[in-house]
Motif scaffolding. Structure first.
Motif, PDB file in Angstrom:
ATOM      1  N   ASP A 115      27.252  41.173  32.698  1.00 53.28           N
ATOM      2  CA  ASP A 115      27.228  41.861  34.168  1.00 53.28           C
ATOM      3  C   ASP A 115      27.337  41.054  35.298  1.00 53.28           C
ATOM      4  OD1 ASP A 115      26.954  44.361  33.363  1.00 53.28           O
ATOM      5  OD2 ASP A 115      24.923  44.553  33.431  1.00 53.28           O
ATOM      6  N   LEU A 116      28.391  41.179  36.140  1.00 53.64           N
ATOM      7  CA  LEU A 116      28.802  40.504  37.275  1.00 53.64           C
ATOM      8  C   LEU A 116      28.215  41.481  38.687  1.00 53.64           C
ATOM      9  CD1 LEU A 116      30.606  38.253  38.573  1.00 53.64           C
ATOM     10  CD2 LEU A 116      32.472  40.168  39.049  1.00 53.64           C
ATOM     11  N   THR A 117      27.736  40.744  39.189  1.00 55.82           N
ATOM     12  CA  THR A 117      26.753  41.444  40.675  1.00 55.82           C
ATOM     13  C   THR A 117      27.410  41.006  41.806  1.00 55.82           C
ATOM     14  OG1 THR A 117      24.843  42.197  39.280  1.00 55.82           O
ATOM     15  CG2 THR A 117      24.594  42.202  41.305  1.00 55.82           C
ATOM     16  N   THR A 134      27.878  46.346  40.416  1.00 59.10           N
ATOM     17  CA  THR A 134      27.833  45.757  39.050  1.00 59.10           C
ATOM     18  C   THR A 134      29.047  46.020  38.183  1.00 59.10           C
ATOM     19  OG1 THR A 134      25.409  45.632  39.386  1.00 59.10           O
ATOM     20  CG2 THR A 134      26.167  45.195  37.130  1.00 59.10           C
ATOM     21  N   LEU A 135      29.460  44.931  37.671  1.00 55.66           N
ATOM     22  CA  LEU A 135      30.606  45.410  36.601  1.00 55.66           C
ATOM     23  C   LEU A 135      30.459  44.362  35.451  1.00 55.66           C
ATOM     24  CD1 LEU A 135      33.466  46.495  36.207  1.00 55.66           C
ATOM     25  CD2 LEU A 135      34.364  44.546  37.129  1.00 55.66           C
ATOM     26  N   SER A 157      25.840  36.134  38.115  1.00 56.46           N
ATOM     27  CA  SER A 157      25.420  36.952  36.916  1.00 56.46           C
ATOM     28  C   SER A 157      24.079  36.223  36.683  1.00 56.46           C
ATOM     29  CB  SER A 157      26.432  36.908  35.867  1.00 56.46           C
ATOM     30  OG  SER A 157      26.360  35.185  35.476  1.00 56.46           O
ATOM     31  N   VAL A 158      23.476  36.843  35.722  1.00 58.45           N
ATOM     32  CA  VAL A 158      22.146  36.149  35.495  1.00 58.45           C
ATOM     33  C   VAL A 158      22.266  34.995  35.041  1.00 58.45           C
ATOM     34  CG1 VAL A 158      20.338  36.686  33.939  1.00 58.45           C
ATOM     35  CG2 VAL A 158      20.997  38.709  34.621  1.00 58.45           C
ATOM     36  N   GLN A 163      29.647  33.254  40.864  1.00 57.82           N
ATOM     37  CA  GLN A 163      30.600  33.533  39.888  1.00 57.82           C
ATOM     38  C   GLN A 163      32.108  33.724  40.619  1.00 57.82           C
ATOM     39  OE1 GLN A 163      31.027  34.072  36.812  1.00 57.82           O
ATOM     40  NE2 GLN A 163      29.139  34.213  35.736  1.00 57.82           N
ATOM     41  N   LEU A 164      31.840  33.865  41.953  1.00 56.01           N
ATOM     42  CA  LEU A 164      32.966  34.125  42.821  1.00 56.01           C
ATOM     43  C   LEU A 164      32.539  33.384  44.173  1.00 56.01           C
ATOM     44  CD1 LEU A 164      35.717  35.285  43.599  1.00 56.01           C
ATOM     45  CD2 LEU A 164      34.672  37.291  43.814  1.00 56.01           C
ATOM     46  N   PHE A 165      33.512  32.613  44.664  1.00 58.53           N
ATOM     47  CA  PHE A 165      33.341  32.175  46.197  1.00 58.53           C
ATOM     48  C   PHE A 165      34.618  32.242  46.924  1.00 58.53           C
ATOM     49  CE2 PHE A 165      34.353  28.183  43.776  1.00 58.53           C
ATOM     50  CZ  PHE A 165      35.196  27.540  44.878  1.00 58.53           C
TER      51      PHE A 165
END
Length: 237
Positions: A115-117, A134-135, A157-158, A163-165
């Motif tokens: 999961d990506l949040t 969440t994807l 993610s956990v 994960q993305l900036f």
């Protein structure tokens, strides 16, 4: 219009659906290999935007792979010119280090579907409008990004807090693989099957999972990538 420069850090693994989307816009692309290119030739003046792809290298291994420092200088050149940049996996880590951030080994490998949040900032980002909170997303990395000065963290993610900036308005670092399509996932897994097995992952199992999960994931990423392409100046209306 000037082409988009794509820096490929693996000899086989290209830009997946991002290449397809750029072609659909009629945008020219020039691919170079990060480990075998003339960095005196590929400055920002000759290109409309920069894409830096993933690879098995670690962004902190500049003594082992000296060309990574040249890629960081290239990223700095494009940022100073105000041109859009998208980095994926290793490419995001190279961007992070260019900006003075840290890249460190993760406690575990994050390979496959997790999961990506979105963060609060991510939910309000122009590229992520309409993106699910969440994807289930595709990942293939062992390092993680930390403490990037001036950057805004958009997703986690956990296992991986960043994960993305985004830096500024047109520089994006994707730790997860937003660029993948089905052929790229299959190539990535089979190209690294021994590495995956050594770390407890089965390539064919993840390929099977990807056939189920990829349509929704790739559809969400298409919107993000299309909006990043919108940032490239000089396109026909």
């Amino acid at each position: 219009m000037k082409p988009v420069l794509i820096v490929q850090n693996d000899p086989k693994e290209g830009a997946g659906q991002l290449t397809t989307l750029l072609s659909a816009r009629g945008l020219k692309q020039e691919r170079v290999f990060g480990y075998d290119t003339d960095y005196d030739r590929v400055g920002s003046a000759g290109y409309a935007a920069l894409v830096v792809l993933g690879g098995a290298q670690s962004a902190y291994e500049t003594e082992t792979y000296p060309y990574l420092a040249r890629e960081m200088a290239l990223c700095q050149d494009f940022m100073q010119a105000g041109k859009p940049i998208a980095g994926f996996c290793l490419g995001a880590q190279i961007l992070a280090r260019t900006l003075g951030g840290e890249v460190v080994p993760g406690a575990k490998k994050e390979i496959g579907w997790y999961d990506l949040t979105l963060t609060e900032d991510g939910a309000g980002d122009a590229l992520l409008t309409g993106h699910p909170k969440t994807l289930l997303a595709y990942h293939f990395h062992g390092d993680r990004i930390e403490n990037v000065p001036g950057a805004t963290n958009l997703a986690s993610s956990v296992m991986t807090p960043c994960q993305l900036f985004r830096y500024g308005s047109n520089v994006y670092g994707f730790q997860y693989h937003a660029e993948v399509d089905e052929p790229l996932v299959e190539l990535m897994c089979r190209n690294n099957a021994d590495y995956m097995a050594a770390n407890g992952f089965d390539a064919e199992t993840i390929i099977g999972e990807s056939r189920r999960h990829l349509p929704i994931f790739a559809g969400a990423c298409k919107q993000i990538l299309d909006r990043w392409i919108d940032l490239i100046p000089g396109q026909a209306p």
